[in-house]
Design a protein around this motif. Structure first.
Motif, PDB file in Angstrom:
ATOM      1  N   GLU A  19       0.842  -1.210   0.000  1.00 30.28           N
ATOM      2  CA  GLU A  19       0.000   0.000   0.000  1.00 30.28           C
ATOM      3  C   GLU A  19       0.874   1.256   0.000  1.00 30.28           C
ATOM      4  O   GLU A  19       0.527   2.266  -0.611  1.00 30.28           O
ATOM      5  CB  GLU A  19      -0.941   0.012   1.205  1.00 30.28           C
ATOM      6  N   GLU A  49      -5.208   4.492  -0.576  1.00 28.79           N
ATOM      7  CA  GLU A  49      -4.128   3.528  -0.271  1.00 28.79           C
ATOM      8  C   GLU A  49      -3.554   3.793   1.122  1.00 28.79           C
ATOM      9  O   GLU A  49      -3.254   2.861   1.860  1.00 28.79           O
ATOM     10  CB  GLU A  49      -3.008   3.565  -1.328  1.00 28.79           C
ATOM     11  N   HIS A  52      -5.912   2.268   3.478  1.00 26.08           N
ATOM     12  CA  HIS A  52      -5.773   0.807   3.502  1.00 26.08           C
ATOM     13  C   HIS A  52      -4.580   0.404   4.360  1.00 26.08           C
ATOM     14  O   HIS A  52      -4.647  -0.544   5.138  1.00 26.08           O
ATOM     15  CB  HIS A  52      -5.563   0.259   2.084  1.00 26.08           C
ATOM     16  N   GLU A 135     -10.199  -1.520  -4.350  1.00 23.23           N
ATOM     17  CA  GLU A 135      -9.123  -1.801  -5.319  1.00 23.23           C
ATOM     18  C   GLU A 135      -9.729  -2.060  -6.701  1.00 23.23           C
ATOM     19  O   GLU A 135      -9.162  -1.667  -7.720  1.00 23.23           O
ATOM     20  CB  GLU A 135      -8.278  -3.011  -4.899  1.00 23.23           C
TER      21      GLU A 135
END
Ligand SMILES: [Fe+2]
Ligand SMILES: [Fe+2]
Length: 197
Positions: A19, A49, A52, A135
């Motif tokens: 990530e 990202e 995440h 994603e």
């Protein structure tokens, strides 16, 4: 609680560092773009990202999974190199390789969900589902930016990614509900890699 599941531990470490590489790459990608709307979109993907990465770190802390220093260094460098290269390789390639990368990443979170299930853990399903679908949204966005390009057919042939050629079986228009989503990505590379280790 420690996770008695080497493949899951490895996948968490890989996703966490991956990530970061993706976020770094998108910093350079957004900067290299001229179109303001595309800049905003890629910046938003970068923010996704980082989120995440934070989520995955939360899971790692919870289960005492150490951050892999090796992956952190390796993917830091890869992310920076990609970020810099976006300024010199034209418009098509950063979108293409971002889309191909996202296509592979989709399965990470569904395979992760399946690994957790094998340990009887279902409480992270909603978060993993959300990340996997995000994603996929990223993949679809990148594909949309370049699918009409004259370079697409040749890149698709060489790198096996493009319209109708994803590295996952998620269809955003027809998405499975969360309860059934652990059925995605059966036999995926992430799962095969984890077997026997
Ligand atoms: Fe991500
Ligand atoms: Fe992504």
């Amino acid at each position: 609680m420690k996770l008695d599941h080497p493949a899951l531990v490895k996948l968490l470490q890989k996703a966490y560092s991956g990530e970061k590489a993706a976020a770094f790459a998108y910093i350079g990608h957004a900067r290299s773009l001229r179109d303001p709307a595309a800049k905003v979109a890629v910046r938003q993907i970068e923010a996704d990202e980082w989120k995440h990465r934070e989520n995955v770190l939360g899971l790692m802390r919870r289960y005492d999974v150490p951050v892999s220093r090796w992956l952190e260094v390796k993917l830091h460098i890869i992310g920076r190199v990609i970020s810099a290269s976006c300024h010199v390789i034209g418009r098509f390639m950063p979108f293409f390789f971002a889309g191909k990368l996202e296509s592979g990443n989709v399965c990470e979170y569904f395979v992760m969900m399946r690994h957790f299930h094998s340990l009887g853990i279902r409480e992270h399903d909603a978060m993993l589902y959300e990340m996997g679908m995000k994603e996929k949204e990223h993949e679809v966005y990148f594909l949309g930016q370049i699918k009409a390009s004259r370079l697409m057919p040749i890149f698709q042939r060489i790198f096996s990614w493009g319209p109708g050629n994803a590295a996952n079986d998620v269809d955003l228009e027809n998405r499975q509900p969360m309860e059934d989503s652990a059925g995605y990505c059966k036999g995926d590379k992430e799962e095969r890699d984890g077997k026997g280790k």
